[in-house]
Scaffold this motif. Structure first.
Motif, PDB file in Angstrom:
ATOM      1  N   HIS A  36       1.370  -1.301  -0.298  1.00  0.00           N
ATOM      2  CA  HIS A  36      -0.268  -0.300  -0.314  1.00  0.00           C
ATOM      3  C   HIS A  36       0.991   1.374  -0.071  1.00  0.00           C
ATOM      4  N   LYS A  37       2.235   1.231   0.847  1.00  0.00           N
ATOM      5  CA  LYS A  37       2.787   2.079   0.555  1.00  0.00           C
ATOM      6  C   LYS A  37       3.588   2.660  -0.995  1.00  0.00           C
ATOM      7  N   HIS A  38       3.074   1.662  -2.154  1.00  0.00           N
ATOM      8  CA  HIS A  38       3.869   2.404  -3.204  1.00  0.00           C
ATOM      9  C   HIS A  38       2.941   2.661  -4.575  1.00  0.00           C
ATOM     10  N   LEU A  39       3.210   3.174  -5.373  1.00  0.00           N
ATOM     11  CA  LEU A  39       2.459   3.264  -6.005  1.00  0.00           C
ATOM     12  C   LEU A  39       2.858   3.110  -7.718  1.00  0.00           C
ATOM     13  N   TYR A  40       2.191   2.776  -8.842  1.00  0.00           N
ATOM     14  CA  TYR A  40       1.766   2.314 -10.180  1.00  0.00           C
ATOM     15  C   TYR A  40       1.205   2.634 -10.832  1.00  0.00           C
ATOM     16  N   ILE A  41       2.136   2.682 -11.943  1.00  0.00           N
ATOM     17  CA  ILE A  41       1.800   3.865 -13.307  1.00  0.00           C
ATOM     18  C   ILE A  41       1.663   2.419 -14.450  1.00  0.00           C
ATOM     19  N   LEU A  42       0.778   2.211 -14.625  1.00  0.00           N
ATOM     20  CA  LEU A  42       0.594   1.006 -15.668  1.00  0.00           C
ATOM     21  C   LEU A  42       0.631   1.462 -17.115  1.00  0.00           C
ATOM     22  N   PHE A  43       1.692   0.938 -17.904  1.00  0.00           N
ATOM     23  CA  PHE A  43       1.499   1.401 -19.458  1.00  0.00           C
ATOM     24  C   PHE A  43       1.385   0.922 -20.222  1.00  0.00           C
ATOM     25  N   LYS A  44       0.517   0.807 -20.952  1.00  0.00           N
ATOM     26  CA  LYS A  44      -0.420  -0.131 -22.305  1.00  0.00           C
ATOM     27  C   LYS A  44      -0.230   0.602 -23.661  1.00  0.00           C
ATOM     28  N   ARG A  45       0.414  -0.433 -24.664  1.00  0.00           N
ATOM     29  CA  ARG A  45       0.488  -0.149 -26.362  1.00  0.00           C
ATOM     30  C   ARG A  45      -0.974   0.411 -26.798  1.00  0.00           C
ATOM     31  N   GLN A  46      -1.835  -0.284 -26.150  1.00  0.00           N
ATOM     32  CA  GLN A  46      -3.158   0.378 -27.043  1.00  0.00           C
ATOM     33  C   GLN A  46      -3.798   1.380 -25.184  1.00  0.00           C
ATOM     34  N   GLY A  47      -4.917   1.819 -26.355  1.00  0.00           N
ATOM     35  CA  GLY A  47      -5.732   2.888 -24.907  1.00  0.00           C
ATOM     36  C   GLY A  47      -6.569   2.544 -23.856  1.00  0.00           C
ATOM     37  N   LYS A  48      -6.712   1.240 -24.873  1.00  0.00           N
ATOM     38  CA  LYS A  48      -7.823   0.841 -23.539  1.00  0.00           C
ATOM     39  C   LYS A  48      -7.506  -1.087 -23.443  1.00  0.00           C
ATOM     40  N   PRO A  49      -8.257  -1.730 -22.559  1.00  0.00           N
ATOM     41  CA  PRO A  49      -8.110  -3.302 -22.583  1.00  0.00           C
ATOM     42  C   PRO A  49      -8.336  -3.818 -23.914  1.00  0.00           C
ATOM     43  N   ASN A  50      -7.922  -5.172 -24.408  1.00  0.00           N
ATOM     44  CA  ASN A  50      -7.858  -5.419 -25.779  1.00  0.00           C
ATOM     45  C   ASN A  50      -8.488  -6.449 -25.625  1.00  0.00           C
ATOM     46  N   HIS A  51      -9.549  -6.718 -25.747  1.00  0.00           N
ATOM     47  CA  HIS A  51     -10.534  -7.548 -25.443  1.00  0.00           C
ATOM     48  C   HIS A  51     -11.992  -7.224 -26.264  1.00  0.00           C
ATOM     49  N   ALA A  52     -12.410  -8.185 -26.895  1.00  0.00           N
ATOM     50  CA  ALA A  52     -13.474  -8.167 -26.971  1.00  0.00           C
ATOM     51  C   ALA A  52     -14.763  -8.276 -25.862  1.00  0.00           C
ATOM     52  N   LYS A  53     -15.812  -7.625 -26.180  1.00  0.00           N
ATOM     53  CA  LYS A  53     -16.620  -6.931 -24.395  1.00  0.00           C
ATOM     54  C   LYS A  53     -17.432  -8.684 -24.754  1.00  0.00           C
TER      55      LYS A  53
END
Ligand SMILES: Cc1cc2nc3c(=O)[nH]c(=O)nc-3n(C[C@H](O)[C@H](O)[C@H](O)COP(=O)(O)OP(=O)(O)OC[C@H]3O[C@@H](n4cnc5c(N)ncnc54)[C@H](O)[C@@H]3O)c2cc1C
Length: 272
Positions: A36-53
């Motif tokens: 809980h003391k850490h900050l996480y920065i998530l980088f991703k190639r696409q702008g949204k999760p790449n899966h179909a609904k």
């Protein structure tokens, strides 16, 4: 365009938090959250999760990914940075210089070649690219997929194979159009002539690596019949079946049931 969601107001109150850069927001990246003391920065190639609904019977495992993604994105210690490709938009060194730790969770970004004859023949494509094509991965958008033939062959007997088969055999207008599958793939799938899909594995029914949920959905596809080779299924001794762990036992029982039903159908058709 850089799409970023800053959700870390309360986290800013933390004094000298350790900042961790996570490259990739697939299942591995989403599970990285720790102290809980850490900050996480998530980088991703696409702008949204790449899966179909997900729709009942489609891309079942992705429902879990969506749930994990939503939970992670709502976490105030997480900042999501989409549309950033590490290695081309920014270098790994730049990230290393700016964060206390970097975790690489970029998945299988390339195909694993089998180095066998015919592998590079046109219309032999990897599941990675095929899935990218219908899920909207920009690099795979223009993949040349020939659906004018009647038969498709899938090599491998895991959940990826089952999902690819389901995409090829699902009624695209009635079912797929209710998902957020890409428009270009939906258009092509709606004109598909594929009637038979063979899923080929190097070993027998005891060694398949798909799971029961996915296989059951395949057996329930509308206007579709799943046929298992009865020869090999008949040879599974009851003692072996009884010794299996529950999930594997249930899967094997379903496989045997489907294989028995397939052979009854074949007999009925032969009598007609
Ligand atoms: C059709 C299909 C069905 C499947 N079904 C199942 C199932 O039923 N059960 C199951 O357990 N598994 C299933 N799997 C496998 C499962 O999806 C993978 O094991 C899992 O996605 C691997 O997770 P990952 O986080 O390692 O990588 P990935 O999910 O591939 O995520 C990689 C992430 O890294 C990002 N990335 C890559 N390169 C860069 C870069 N240079 N810069 C920034 N970001 C980058 C990508 O955008 C992505 O967000 C299935 C896979 C497919 C394709």
């Amino acid at each position: 365009m850089v799409c970023s969601k800053h959700l870390s107001q309360s986290a800013q109150c933390l004094q000298n938090p350790i900042r961790i850069a996570v490259v990739g927001s697939g299942p591995s990246g989403l599970r990285i959250l720790g102290s809980h003391k850490h900050l996480y920065i998530l980088f991703k190639r696409q702008g949204k999760p790449n899966h179909a609904k997900p729709q009942r019977g489609l891309v079942v495992c992705q429902l879990n990914v969506i749930n994990s993604f939503t939970t992670t994105a709502l976490n105030k210690r997480v900042t999501f940075m989409g549309n950033i490709s590490i290695g081309s938009d920014i270098s790994l060194q730049q990230i290393r210089d700016n964060y206390n730790a970097v975790v690489l969770c970029y998945g299988a970004a390339q195909d694993r070649k089998l180095n066998i004859e015919g592998e590079d023949v046109s219309h032999v494509i990897s599941a990675r690219r095929f899935v990218g094509w219908y899920n909207g991965v920009p690099d795979d958008r223009d993949l040349d997929i020939d659906l004018n033939c009647e038969t498709a062959v899938i090599i491998g007997q895991g959940n990826v194979a089952i999902d690819c088969a389901r995409i090829l055999l699902t009624d695209s207008q009635q079912i797929l159009s209710n998902t957020d599958i890409t428009k270009h793939s939906l258009e092509k799938l709606s004109k598909s002539n594929i009637k038979n899909v063979y899923i080929i594995g190097r070993r027998g029914p005891m060694q398949v690596s798909f799971t029961i949920k996915e296989f059951r959905e395949l057996t329930k596809l509308m206007n579709c019949k799943t046929i298992m080779s009865s020869e090999e299924c008949d040879q599974i001794p009851q003692t072996i079946l009884e010794s299996l762990e529950r999930p594997k036992k249930r899967l094997t029982e379903l496989i045997i049931k489907v294989s028995k039903e397939s052979s009854t159908d074949v007999e009925k058709n032969a009598k007609k």
